[in-house]
Write a protein that holds these residues in place. Structure first.
Motif, PDB file in Angstrom:
ATOM      1  N   VAL A  69       0.875  -1.171   0.000  1.00 24.24           N
ATOM      2  CA  VAL A  69       0.000   0.000   0.000  1.00 24.24           C
ATOM      3  C   VAL A  69       0.911   1.220   0.000  1.00 24.24           C
ATOM      4  O   VAL A  69       1.615   1.474   0.969  1.00 24.24           O
ATOM      5  CB  VAL A  69      -0.945  -0.017   1.220  1.00 24.24           C
ATOM      6  N   SER A  70       0.894   1.957  -1.109  1.00 26.59           N
ATOM      7  CA  SER A  70       1.903   2.996  -1.321  1.00 26.59           C
ATOM      8  C   SER A  70       1.421   4.416  -1.069  1.00 26.59           C
ATOM      9  O   SER A  70       2.123   5.371  -1.386  1.00 26.59           O
ATOM     10  CB  SER A  70       2.446   2.905  -2.749  1.00 26.59           C
ATOM     11  N   ASP A  71       0.246   4.575  -0.471  1.00 24.65           N
ATOM     12  CA  ASP A  71      -0.249   5.932  -0.242  1.00 24.65           C
ATOM     13  C   ASP A  71       0.139   6.468   1.132  1.00 24.65           C
ATOM     14  O   ASP A  71      -0.464   7.409   1.632  1.00 24.65           O
ATOM     15  CB  ASP A  71      -1.759   6.009  -0.451  1.00 24.65           C
ATOM     16  N   ASN A  72       1.175   5.879   1.719  1.00 21.95           N
ATOM     17  CA  ASN A  72       1.623   6.286   3.051  1.00 21.95           C
ATOM     18  C   ASN A  72       2.073   7.739   3.080  1.00 21.95           C
ATOM     19  O   ASN A  72       2.670   8.237   2.142  1.00 21.95           O
ATOM     20  CB  ASN A  72       2.751   5.374   3.535  1.00 21.95           C
ATOM     21  N   LYS A  73       1.761   8.393   4.196  1.00 22.07           N
ATOM     22  CA  LYS A  73       2.152   9.793   4.367  1.00 22.07           C
ATOM     23  C   LYS A  73       3.617   9.916   4.780  1.00 22.07           C
ATOM     24  O   LYS A  73       4.347  10.766   4.300  1.00 22.07           O
ATOM     25  CB  LYS A  73       1.240  10.455   5.396  1.00 22.07           C
ATOM     26  N   ALA A  74       4.048   9.063   5.705  1.00 15.51           N
ATOM     27  CA  ALA A  74       5.446   9.063   6.146  1.00 15.51           C
ATOM     28  C   ALA A  74       6.208   8.012   5.344  1.00 15.51           C
ATOM     29  O   ALA A  74       5.642   7.010   4.907  1.00 15.51           O
ATOM     30  CB  ALA A  74       5.528   8.734   7.640  1.00 15.51           C
ATOM     31  N   ALA A  75       7.487   8.252   5.137  1.00 15.14           N
ATOM     32  CA  ALA A  75       8.306   7.277   4.415  1.00 15.14           C
ATOM     33  C   ALA A  75       8.452   6.012   5.247  1.00 15.14           C
ATOM     34  O   ALA A  75       8.585   6.072   6.467  1.00 15.14           O
ATOM     35  CB  ALA A  75       9.681   7.875   4.114  1.00 15.14           C
ATOM     36  N   GLY A  76       8.395   4.879   4.596  1.00 12.23           N
ATOM     37  CA  GLY A  76       8.570   3.603   5.277  1.00 12.23           C
ATOM     38  C   GLY A  76       9.990   3.101   5.125  1.00 12.23           C
ATOM     39  O   GLY A  76      10.781   3.657   4.363  1.00 12.23           O
ATOM     40  N   LYS A  77      10.306   2.049   5.858  1.00 11.55           N
ATOM     41  CA  LYS A  77      11.610   1.391   5.724  1.00 11.55           C
ATOM     42  C   LYS A  77      11.411  -0.093   5.504  1.00 11.55           C
ATOM     43  O   LYS A  77      11.803  -0.639   4.490  1.00 11.55           O
ATOM     44  CB  LYS A  77      12.466   1.647   6.963  1.00 11.55           C
ATOM     45  N   GLY A  78      10.784  -0.753   6.484  1.00 11.29           N
ATOM     46  CA  GLY A  78      10.595  -2.189   6.406  1.00 11.29           C
ATOM     47  C   GLY A  78       9.798  -2.617   5.193  1.00 11.29           C
ATOM     48  O   GLY A  78      10.048  -3.674   4.607  1.00 11.29           O
ATOM     49  N   MET A  79       8.846  -1.791   4.780  1.00 11.41           N
ATOM     50  CA  MET A  79       8.011  -2.143   3.630  1.00 11.41           C
ATOM     51  C   MET A  79       8.845  -2.297   2.365  1.00 11.41           C
ATOM     52  O   MET A  79       8.521  -3.108   1.500  1.00 11.41           O
ATOM     53  CB  MET A  79       6.899  -1.112   3.438  1.00 11.41           C
ATOM     54  N   TYR A  80       9.948  -1.562   2.272  1.00 10.71           N
ATOM     55  CA  TYR A  80      10.799  -1.674   1.093  1.00 10.71           C
ATOM     56  C   TYR A  80      11.670  -2.928   1.155  1.00 10.71           C
ATOM     57  O   TYR A  80      11.992  -3.512   0.120  1.00 10.71           O
ATOM     58  CB  TYR A  80      11.633  -0.411   0.914  1.00 10.71           C
ATOM     59  N   VAL A  81      12.038  -3.347   2.348  1.00 11.56           N
ATOM     60  CA  VAL A  81      12.751  -4.617   2.506  1.00 11.56           C
ATOM     61  C   VAL A  81      11.816  -5.753   2.090  1.00 11.56           C
ATOM     62  O   VAL A  81      12.211  -6.676   1.365  1.00 11.56           O
ATOM     63  CB  VAL A  81      13.250  -4.801   3.952  1.00 11.56           C
ATOM     64  N   GLU A  82      10.572  -5.677   2.546  1.00 12.79           N
ATOM     65  CA  GLU A  82       9.586  -6.697   2.192  1.00 12.79           C
ATOM     66  C   GLU A  82       9.342  -6.725   0.683  1.00 12.79           C
ATOM     67  O   GLU A  82       9.241  -7.805   0.082  1.00 12.79           O
ATOM     68  CB  GLU A  82       8.285  -6.438   2.951  1.00 12.79           C
ATOM     69  N   LEU A  83       9.271  -5.553   0.063  1.00 13.22           N
ATOM     70  CA  LEU A  83       9.121  -5.482  -1.393  1.00 13.22           C
ATOM     71  C   LEU A  83      10.306  -6.165  -2.065  1.00 13.22           C
ATOM     72  O   LEU A  83      10.135  -6.933  -3.017  1.00 13.22           O
ATOM     73  CB  LEU A  83       9.001  -4.024  -1.855  1.00 13.22           C
ATOM     74  N   GLY A  84      11.506  -5.909  -1.582  1.00 13.26           N
ATOM     75  CA  GLY A  84      12.694  -6.549  -2.147  1.00 13.26           C
ATOM     76  C   GLY A  84      12.643  -8.064  -2.020  1.00 13.26           C
ATOM     77  O   GLY A  84      12.993  -8.792  -2.959  1.00 13.26           O
ATOM     78  N   ALA A  85      12.212  -8.544  -0.863  1.00 14.15           N
ATOM     79  CA  ALA A  85      12.085  -9.993  -0.672  1.00 14.15           C
ATOM     80  C   ALA A  85      11.062 -10.572  -1.651  1.00 14.15           C
ATOM     81  O   ALA A  85      11.292 -11.632  -2.252  1.00 14.15           O
ATOM     82  CB  ALA A  85      11.691 -10.309   0.769  1.00 14.15           C
ATOM     83  N   ALA A  86       9.937  -9.886  -1.824  1.00 12.61           N
ATOM     84  CA  ALA A  86       8.901 -10.362  -2.746  1.00 12.61           C
ATOM     85  C   ALA A  86       9.425 -10.392  -4.179  1.00 12.61           C
ATOM     86  O   ALA A  86       9.186 -11.356  -4.916  1.00 12.61           O
ATOM     87  CB  ALA A  86       7.657  -9.480  -2.640  1.00 12.61           C
ATOM     88  N   LEU A  87      10.139  -9.350  -4.576  1.00 14.20           N
ATOM     89  CA  LEU A  87      10.690  -9.318  -5.933  1.00 14.20           C
ATOM     90  C   LEU A  87      11.734 -10.407  -6.138  1.00 14.20           C
ATOM     91  O   LEU A  87      11.770 -11.052  -7.194  1.00 14.20           O
ATOM     92  CB  LEU A  87      11.276  -7.938  -6.239  1.00 14.20           C
ATOM     93  N   ALA A  88      12.572 -10.640  -5.145  1.00 13.53           N
ATOM     94  CA  ALA A  88      13.582 -11.700  -5.256  1.00 13.53           C
ATOM     95  C   ALA A  88      12.915 -13.063  -5.419  1.00 13.53           C
ATOM     96  O   ALA A  88      13.334 -13.877  -6.253  1.00 13.53           O
ATOM     97  CB  ALA A  88      14.497 -11.691  -4.034  1.00 13.53           C
ATOM     98  N   MET A  89      11.863 -13.302  -4.645  1.00 11.79           N
ATOM     99  CA  MET A  89      11.142 -14.568  -4.755  1.00 11.79           C
ATOM    100  C   MET A  89      10.432 -14.672  -6.106  1.00 11.79           C
ATOM    101  O   MET A  89      10.437 -15.732  -6.736  1.00 11.79           O
ATOM    102  CB  MET A  89      10.134 -14.717  -3.608  1.00 11.79           C
ATOM    103  N   ALA A  90       9.830 -13.594  -6.547  1.00 14.78           N
ATOM    104  CA  ALA A  90       9.137 -13.604  -7.837  1.00 14.78           C
ATOM    105  C   ALA A  90      10.118 -13.876  -8.976  1.00 14.78           C
ATOM    106  O   ALA A  90       9.805 -14.616  -9.913  1.00 14.78           O
ATOM    107  CB  ALA A  90       8.403 -12.282  -8.060  1.00 14.78           C
ATOM    108  N   GLU A  91      11.303 -13.310  -8.878  1.00 13.52           N
ATOM    109  CA  GLU A  91      12.338 -13.540  -9.895  1.00 13.52           C
ATOM    110  C   GLU A  91      12.806 -14.993  -9.886  1.00 13.52           C
ATOM    111  O   GLU A  91      12.988 -15.597 -10.927  1.00 13.52           O
ATOM    112  CB  GLU A  91      13.553 -12.637  -9.643  1.00 13.52           C
ATOM    113  N   SER A  92      13.001 -15.558  -8.696  1.00  8.73           N
ATOM    114  CA  SER A  92      13.607 -16.886  -8.598  1.00  8.73           C
ATOM    115  C   SER A  92      12.611 -18.035  -8.721  1.00  8.73           C
ATOM    116  O   SER A  92      12.966 -19.093  -9.217  1.00  8.73           O
ATOM    117  CB  SER A  92      14.398 -17.012  -7.294  1.00  8.73           C
ATOM    118  N   ARG A  93      11.371 -17.839  -8.286  1.00 11.60           N
ATOM    119  CA  ARG A  93      10.417 -18.964  -8.335  1.00 11.60           C
ATOM    120  C   ARG A  93       9.091 -18.631  -9.009  1.00 11.60           C
ATOM    121  O   ARG A  93       8.206 -19.475  -9.060  1.00 11.60           O
ATOM    122  CB  ARG A  93      10.171 -19.515  -6.938  1.00 11.60           C
TER     123      ARG A  93
END
Length: 140
Positions: A69-93
């Motif tokens: 959910v990208s309509d956040n008012k404050a910048a996130g941190k963990g959400m981008y790590v989670e996005l990276g994990a999801a992209l890595a998994m999507a790429e590999s499997r």
């Protein structure tokens, strides 16, 4: 369908609304991180911080669909790590399917990764996932 939903930790109420919409569609949330306290002193406790980080990543790994959910008012941190994990998994499997919902208030270059689908709301994600699953079934 199982889903992990990322968002800014300060916007737990908004994420819970998304959970509610998805559960109403029969989807299963792989990890509800909104039930935890805000980070505050958690970062001082290595054990608790470690447990939470592992639970979040496991939630991503167990999901058929990853939704940020990208309509956040404050910048996130963990959400981008989670996005990276999801992209890595999507790429590999080939899974999870990766979606970003809403306006990109704090854009990341990874929002533009070729595996990311941008849609306006949760209803559009549900429809897209159903349409894609139906198409795959028809092709089989």
């Amino acid at each position: 369908m199982s889903v992990f939903v990322s968002g800014q930790i300060g916007e737990k109420a908004r994420i819970r609304e998304v959970f509610s919409d998805l559960v109403a569609e029969g989807w299963r949330i792989t990890h509800d991180w909104t039930t935890t306290d805000d980070l505050g002193k958690v970062l001082e406790s290595g054990d608790e911080a470690s447990r939470r980080a592992a639970a979040d990543i496991t939630g991503v790994l167990d999901a058929d669909v990853y939704l940020l959910v990208s309509d956040n008012k404050a910048a996130g941190k963990g959400m981008y790590v989670e996005l990276g994990a999801a992209l890595a998994m999507a790429e590999s499997r080939g899974a999870p399917d990766v979606y970003i919902v809403g306006p990109m208030n704090h854009a990341s270059i990874f929002y533009l990764h070729p595996l990311v689908r941008h849609l306006p709301d949760v209803a559009a994600v549900v429809k897209d996932v159903q349409d894609r699953r139906n198409l795959k079934a028809a092709e089989s």
